[in-house]
Design an enzyme around this catalytic site. Structure first.
Site, PDB file in Angstrom:
ATOM      1  N   LEU A 125      16.687  38.924  46.842  1.00 49.21           N
ATOM      2  CA  LEU A 125      15.878  39.922  46.147  1.00 49.21           C
ATOM      3  C   LEU A 125      16.012  39.741  44.644  1.00 49.21           C
ATOM      4  O   LEU A 125      17.080  39.394  44.147  1.00 49.21           O
ATOM      5  CB  LEU A 125      16.358  41.325  46.501  1.00 49.21           C
ATOM      6  CG  LEU A 125      16.159  41.796  47.939  1.00 49.21           C
ATOM      7  CD1 LEU A 125      16.919  43.091  48.175  1.00 49.21           C
ATOM      8  CD2 LEU A 125      14.679  41.978  48.230  1.00 49.21           C
ATOM      9  N   CYS A 166      65.849  48.615  36.336  1.00 48.90           N
ATOM     10  CA  CYS A 166      64.916  49.733  36.464  1.00 48.90           C
ATOM     11  C   CYS A 166      64.811  50.500  35.140  1.00 48.90           C
ATOM     12  O   CYS A 166      65.839  50.900  34.590  1.00 48.90           O
ATOM     13  CB  CYS A 166      65.397  50.658  37.576  1.00 48.90           C
ATOM     14  SG  CYS A 166      64.421  52.166  37.709  1.00 48.90           S
ATOM     15  N   ASP A 185      25.000  38.038  37.687  1.00 49.11           N
ATOM     16  CA  ASP A 185      23.590  38.368  37.481  1.00 49.11           C
ATOM     17  C   ASP A 185      23.128  37.961  36.084  1.00 49.11           C
ATOM     18  O   ASP A 185      22.030  37.449  35.906  1.00 49.11           O
ATOM     19  CB  ASP A 185      23.365  39.868  37.701  1.00 49.11           C
ATOM     20  CG  ASP A 185      23.522  40.240  39.179  1.00 49.11           C
ATOM     21  OD1 ASP A 185      23.275  39.371  40.032  1.00 49.11           O
ATOM     22  OD2 ASP A 185      23.900  41.391  39.464  1.00 49.11           O
ATOM     23  N   LYS A 242      19.825  47.922  40.660  1.00 49.88           N
ATOM     24  CA  LYS A 242      21.285  48.001  40.778  1.00 49.88           C
ATOM     25  C   LYS A 242      21.864  49.160  39.970  1.00 49.88           C
ATOM     26  O   LYS A 242      21.390  49.478  38.882  1.00 49.88           O
ATOM     27  CB  LYS A 242      21.910  46.693  40.273  1.00 49.88           C
ATOM     28  CG  LYS A 242      21.468  45.449  41.026  1.00 49.88           C
ATOM     29  CD  LYS A 242      22.311  45.253  42.271  1.00 49.88           C
ATOM     30  CE  LYS A 242      22.413  43.806  42.663  1.00 49.88           C
ATOM     31  NZ  LYS A 242      23.481  43.064  42.074  1.00 49.88           N
ATOM     32  N   CYS A 300      66.512  54.129  35.770  1.00 54.71           N
ATOM     33  CA  CYS A 300      67.926  54.415  36.049  1.00 54.71           C
ATOM     34  C   CYS A 300      68.853  53.258  35.690  1.00 54.71           C
ATOM     35  O   CYS A 300      70.067  53.388  35.800  1.00 54.71           O
ATOM     36  CB  CYS A 300      68.125  54.785  37.518  1.00 54.71           C
ATOM     37  SG  CYS A 300      67.927  53.404  38.652  1.00 54.71           S
ATOM     38  N   ASP A 348      26.262  46.981  50.534  1.00 56.89           N
ATOM     39  CA  ASP A 348      27.088  45.917  49.984  1.00 56.89           C
ATOM     40  C   ASP A 348      27.978  45.358  51.093  1.00 56.89           C
ATOM     41  O   ASP A 348      29.137  45.708  51.217  1.00 56.89           O
ATOM     42  CB  ASP A 348      27.933  46.468  48.841  1.00 56.89           C
ATOM     43  CG  ASP A 348      28.487  45.364  47.971  1.00 56.89           C
ATOM     44  OD1 ASP A 348      28.072  44.199  48.152  1.00 56.89           O
ATOM     45  OD2 ASP A 348      29.341  45.658  47.120  1.00 56.89           O
ATOM     46  N   LYS A 395      20.849  49.764  49.015  1.00 57.25           N
ATOM     47  CA  LYS A 395      21.197  48.340  49.070  1.00 57.25           C
ATOM     48  C   LYS A 395      22.661  48.253  49.487  1.00 57.25           C
ATOM     49  O   LYS A 395      23.572  48.470  48.705  1.00 57.25           O
ATOM     50  CB  LYS A 395      20.996  47.660  47.721  1.00 57.25           C
ATOM     51  CG  LYS A 395      21.216  46.158  47.804  1.00 57.25           C
ATOM     52  CD  LYS A 395      20.787  45.467  46.526  1.00 57.25           C
ATOM     53  CE  LYS A 395      20.813  43.961  46.669  1.00 57.25           C
ATOM     54  NZ  LYS A 395      22.127  43.416  47.017  1.00 57.25           N
ATOM     55  N   TYR A 416      17.258  46.099  58.217  1.00 59.10           N
ATOM     56  CA  TYR A 416      16.290  46.475  57.197  1.00 59.10           C
ATOM     57  C   TYR A 416      15.129  45.509  57.034  1.00 59.10           C
ATOM     58  O   TYR A 416      14.343  45.647  56.112  1.00 59.10           O
ATOM     59  CB  TYR A 416      16.971  46.687  55.850  1.00 59.10           C
ATOM     60  CG  TYR A 416      17.927  45.557  55.464  1.00 59.10           C
ATOM     61  CD1 TYR A 416      17.459  44.267  55.232  1.00 59.10           C
ATOM     62  CD2 TYR A 416      19.287  45.800  55.326  1.00 59.10           C
ATOM     63  CE1 TYR A 416      18.329  43.248  54.887  1.00 59.10           C
ATOM     64  CE2 TYR A 416      20.164  44.790  54.973  1.00 59.10           C
ATOM     65  CZ  TYR A 416      19.675  43.513  54.759  1.00 59.10           C
ATOM     66  OH  TYR A 416      20.528  42.505  54.416  1.00 59.10           O
ATOM     67  N   CYS A 426      68.332  56.948  41.384  1.00 59.95           N
ATOM     68  CA  CYS A 426      67.248  56.699  40.429  1.00 59.95           C
ATOM     69  C   CYS A 426      66.378  57.945  40.324  1.00 59.95           C
ATOM     70  O   CYS A 426      65.790  58.373  41.310  1.00 59.95           O
ATOM     71  CB  CYS A 426      66.416  55.508  40.904  1.00 59.95           C
ATOM     72  SG  CYS A 426      64.996  55.172  39.858  1.00 59.95           S
ATOM     73  N   GLU A 469      15.202  52.101  50.044  1.00 59.16           N
ATOM     74  CA  GLU A 469      16.365  51.978  50.925  1.00 59.16           C
ATOM     75  C   GLU A 469      17.642  51.773  50.114  1.00 59.16           C
ATOM     76  O   GLU A 469      17.591  51.210  49.036  1.00 59.16           O
ATOM     77  CB  GLU A 469      16.178  50.735  51.824  1.00 59.16           C
ATOM     78  CG  GLU A 469      14.818  50.676  52.482  1.00 59.16           C
ATOM     79  CD  GLU A 469      14.515  49.325  53.138  1.00 59.16           C
ATOM     80  OE1 GLU A 469      15.408  48.457  53.157  1.00 59.16           O
ATOM     81  OE2 GLU A 469      13.389  49.180  53.628  1.00 59.16           O
ATOM     82  N   CYS A 515      63.714  48.852  43.052  1.00 56.26           N
ATOM     83  CA  CYS A 515      64.875  49.348  42.329  1.00 56.26           C
ATOM     84  C   CYS A 515      65.934  49.658  43.376  1.00 56.26           C
ATOM     85  O   CYS A 515      65.661  50.326  44.373  1.00 56.26           O
ATOM     86  CB  CYS A 515      64.511  50.613  41.553  1.00 56.26           C
ATOM     87  SG  CYS A 515      65.959  51.538  41.049  1.00 56.26           S
TER      88      CYS A 515
HETATM   89  S1  IVH Z   1      15.788  43.050  52.156  1.00 59.60           S
HETATM   90  C1  IVH Z   1      13.016  39.800  51.899  1.00 59.60           C
HETATM   91  N1  IVH Z   1      17.011  45.378  52.197  1.00 59.60           N
HETATM   92  O1  IVH Z   1      20.740  42.251  49.530  1.00 59.60           O
HETATM   93  C2  IVH Z   1      14.121  40.669  51.485  1.00 59.60           C
HETATM   94  N2  IVH Z   1      18.262  43.463  51.585  1.00 59.60           N
HETATM   95  O2  IVH Z   1      20.040  40.576  47.258  1.00 59.60           O
HETATM   96  C3  IVH Z   1      15.337  40.440  52.254  1.00 59.60           C
HETATM   97  N3  IVH Z   1      20.635  43.950  51.159  1.00 59.60           N
HETATM   98  O3  IVH Z   1      20.466  39.249  51.289  1.00 59.60           O
HETATM   99  C4  IVH Z   1      16.403  41.413  51.981  1.00 59.60           C
HETATM  100  N4  IVH Z   1      20.546  46.085  51.583  1.00 59.60           N
HETATM  101  O4  IVH Z   1      22.188  41.004  52.085  1.00 59.60           O
HETATM  102  C5  IVH Z   1      17.136  44.060  51.954  1.00 59.60           C
HETATM  103  N5  IVH Z   1      17.938  47.489  52.350  1.00 59.60           N
HETATM  104  C6  IVH Z   1      18.069  46.175  52.105  1.00 59.60           C
HETATM  105  C7  IVH Z   1      19.291  45.596  51.739  1.00 59.60           C
HETATM  106  C8  IVH Z   1      19.361  44.231  51.470  1.00 59.60           C
HETATM  107  C9  IVH Z   1      21.318  45.083  51.237  1.00 59.60           C
HETATM  108  C10 IVH Z   1      21.223  42.664  50.766  1.00 59.60           C
HETATM  109  C11 IVH Z   1      20.936  41.555  51.725  1.00 59.60           C
HETATM  110  C12 IVH Z   1      20.163  40.543  50.927  1.00 59.60           C
HETATM  111  C13 IVH Z   1      20.597  40.871  49.536  1.00 59.60           C
HETATM  112  C14 IVH Z   1      19.578  40.419  48.548  1.00 59.60           C
END
Ligand code: IVH
Length: 699
Positions: A84, A418, A38, A318, A421, A118, A116, A225, A442, A114, A436
């Site tokens: 995003l 080891c 990032d 984040k 021992c 992973d 996010k 989502y 041991c 919402e 070991c």
């Molecule tokens: S919306 C137009 N909502 O984050 C926006 N993305 O960094 C499209 N992701 O590719 C994405 N949770 O894999 C959205 N609640 C959420 C999400 C989400 C995880 C991921 C997704 C996206 C990435 C973007």
């Protein structure tokens, strides 16, 4: 920065990011920590903004992700899959909201908020309410067709409920729930399979299996989502006017939507949501790396529009990285219960995901060699959930060097003996783990074995914690597990007195005199209570390599009592559901060791007892309800092994032939039973037929 050096830096950043994208998206082998990625991307974005002449439509800032690897058929997304913009601070959230308020003229716009997730972004296409295709994101425009794999995900609807549009593309995230990840890894460890590094890798790797049957065994889940293309038949439609209403509608159509989604207003509302989810982050059943704020009204979204990478109406906020950088102070090894030698690093303490850590595991010698970790190195460490922190990689450019530019420290080698021992440390061919060879000689292994034996899910000896066990072993009171049952109140009191003299390895809260006596009485009482146990607990407590609770339970159910388990060979053991050849070999090996047999005998002599019962075998399976008789000698396996295999498939194995016998397996030199079967007209199988049947029903 001069435009010359800016150009050079931009070039460098693009190469670094392209490379990171390739590793992350195409190879599924992320190398750069997310936080670092990032930072690079943001540096590049701001340099490009300051130097418009250096912009390039091929810059990583101008696209999302990277090309598909080509193993699956390409899928053109009907509408692109976007990324995003990220925020790491409150002020960035403030800027985002401020921009929206200014440009929409709405003083208090609503946001859909919402988690996010992973995992792995996917696009799902439905036509006339039926799932027709699912694809990964790929480079945002073209992804890979993983429909067959997606179909294996239980939570993914294959047919929509109610009034579905003619065409509906839904975007979401495939993930592996944390509990499912732990379960999968426990199973993998029990069965000698490779474990998954973390839930995200687990989801990505599973979804990109060319064989969907493998995917089906992986516990994946999905949340949706966002929308892609939507086309309504004449009468139906239109779309709801807001994103939050769309999510509610998607739920009605049968899609899983995270229960944590909500609607919030204003910077304070967004930050409160960020804090609320942050507080429950570790307790959520899935991994998240932030939250997402989306302007709720579609008309307002349209007004805000897009920049190259991402919508201007959405923001990913984040949480602090689960990966951080620190320095190696020393490399040490730990000897476990089974003698497994685990290398680990002592490092300069660092905050990772909000917790200070100072040790990280290196897992095994292969990992040490792969990472080439040395003293003084700068390393990336990662914490995922409650898992022990691990070393992800070394930043080689920062390795300390001498005047001539040579590394100050040589590559690390596991010790040959080891540290506990002095026995040799050996690594068998094809084994990842070095061990070991001292066994219960041991002290490290003895302590670990005792600690495991006494633990809550094993013999459950309340109050016998690690520090007392250390003292008992160090002072020579206990050599084997059975010794515990010989300890008296006087022994504990004397041990405590000696331990106090020697060190402070006994907690200071345990005072002398009456208090010490009461403490010792409690311990002796707890040890006494543990005499009454179950076969399952005992098997788990013995610390047989790779026999966890679930395997112990399977053994106890299948055999009902200890004697047949001790006598079983590998063939018989493999017939137990969920026990593979590797674990079977470890079990057979354990019971072949004389000192283990002695230890079990001593436990029984010391009064350890458990109820023994009848075997509980599969009442379903292809041979359920059938009675089979074995007669004569088999060439490829013992009769016991054959019985066990047949029983595992649901058959009842009987000793005598009658009209009720379903079939007889006749081996070499079969005699009267074969004659009886022929007389009664009972079906007779030869060994080849039996083997073919077993092979066709191997688990
Ligand atoms: S919306 C137009 N909502 O984050 C926006 N993305 O960094 C499209 N992701 O590719 C994405 N949770 O894999 C959205 N609640 C959420 C999400 C989400 C995880 C991921 C997704 C996206 C990435 C973007």
């Amino acid at each position: 920065m001069t435009s010359r050096s800016a150009a050079a830096r931009i070039d460098e950043l693009r190469r670094l990011i392209d490379d990171a994208n390739h590793r992350y998206y195409v190879l599924d082998e992320p190398q750069l920590p997310d936080a670092e990625y990032d930072r690079l991307l943001r540096e590049l974005e701001s340099l490009e903004q300051a130097n418009p002449a250096l912009r390039d439509s091929n810059s990583p800032t101008a696209r999302v992700g990277s090309a598909p690897s080509g193993r699956f058929a390409p899928v053109q997304h009907a509408t692109p899959m976007l990324s995003l913009a990220n925020a790491f601070s409150e002020s960035e959230v403030r800027d985002f909201v401020g921009r929206i308020e200014r440009e929409t003229g709405d003083a208090s716009p609503a946001f859909s908020v919402e988690p996010k997730l992973d995992g792995l972004a996917i696009s799902l296409r439905y036509e006339a309410g039926a799932f027709v295709q699912g694809a990964t994101r790929g480079d945002g425009a073209t992804g890979e067709d993983v429909s067959a794999n997606l179909r294996t995900i239980r939570t993914l609807p294959l047919r929509l409920r109610g009034q579905a549009p003619e065409v509906l593309e839904v975007r979401g995230e495939v993930y592996m729930p944390k509990a499912a990840f732990e379960r999968y890894n426990a199973w993998a460890r029990d069965n000698g399979q490779r474990t998954l590094a973390n839930p995200r890798n687990g989801a990505a790797g599973s979804l990109r299996q060319l064989d969907a049957r493998i995917t089906a065994q992986r516990p994946l889940a999905v949340y949706v989502y966002a929308l892609g293309e939507v086309r309504f038949a004449k009468a139906a439609g239109p779309l709801p006017p807001t994103h939050s209403q769309t999510l509610a509608w998607l739920r009605e159509l049968g899609f899983p939507v995270s229960p944590e989604v909500d609607v919030a207003r204003g910077v304070d509302g967004l930050l409160a949501y960020f804090a609320r989810i942050g507080a429950v982050r570790n307790a959520l059943p899935y991994d998240i790396d932030g939250v997402v704020y989306k302007l709720d009204r579609y008309d307002q979204q349209r007004a805000m529009g897009f920049v190259s990478r991402a919508p201007r109406w959405a923001l990913a906020h984040k949480y602090p990285a689960q990966e951080e950088m620190t320095t190696v102070e020393s490399i040490e090894v730990n000897v476990g219960r089974t003698g497994a030698v685990t290398p680990w690093v002592r490092m300069t303490p660092v905050q990772v995901g909000g917790v200070v850590v100072s040790r990280a595991t290196l897992h095994n010698a292969d990992q040490v060699a792969r990472l080439d970790v040395r003293v003084g190195d700068s390393i990336i460490v990662r914490r995922a959930g409650d898992v022990i922190p691990e070393v992800v990689r070394v930043i080689e450019e920062r390795r300390p060097v001498d005047k001539r530019g040579r590394p100050l420290h040589a590559a690390y080698q596991l010790p040959g003996i080891c540290p506990d021992c002095g026995s040799a440390i050996e690594r068998e061919d094809g084994e990842v783990v070095a061990r070991c060879t001292g066994g219960l000689v041991c002290p490290a292994q003895r302590k670990q074995a005792l600690f495991h034996f006494a633990s809550r899910r094993a013999m459950d000896i309340d109050g016998l914690g690690e520090r007392f066990i250390d003292a008992l072993v160090e002072l020579g009171y206990v050599r084997s597990v059975a010794d515990l049952y010989r300890l008296t109140v006087d022994d504990f009191v004397a041990m405590k007195r000696r331990a106090d003299e020697l060190s402070d390895s006994v907690p200071q809260t345990v005072k002398g005199g009456k208090v010490a006596t009461r403490w010792a009485e409690n311990l002796v009482g707890a040890i006494d209570r543990s005499r009454k146990t179950t076969l399952e607990r005992l098997l788990f407590a013995l610390g047989i390599r790779d026999v966890g609770e679930s395997t112990a339970k399977a053994l106890a159910r299948h055999f009902g009592s200890l004697a047949p388990i001790m006598a079983a060979d590998e063939d018989i053991l493999t017939s137990v559901p969920d026990i593979g050849p590797i674990v079977a070999a470890h079990i057979a090996h354990f019971f072949a060791e004389p000192h283990n047999l002695v230890a079990i005998g001593e436990l029984v002599d010391a009064g350890v007892h458990w109820p023994e019962g009848a075997p509980q075998r599969a009442s379903d399976g292809p041979l359920a309800g059938q009675t089979v008789v074995l007669t004569g000698g088999l060439e490829s396996m013992s009769r016991e092994a054959a019985s066990a295999r047949l029983e595992a498939l649901g058959a009842k194995v009987s000793g005598s032939v009658s009209k009720k016998t379903s079939f007889v397996v006749a081996g070499e030199a079969a005699g009267t039973k074969l004659a009886k079967a022929q007389e009664l007209g009972v079906e007779v199988w030869d060994e080849a037929r039996l083997l073919a049947f077993l092979a066709g029903h191997a688990h």
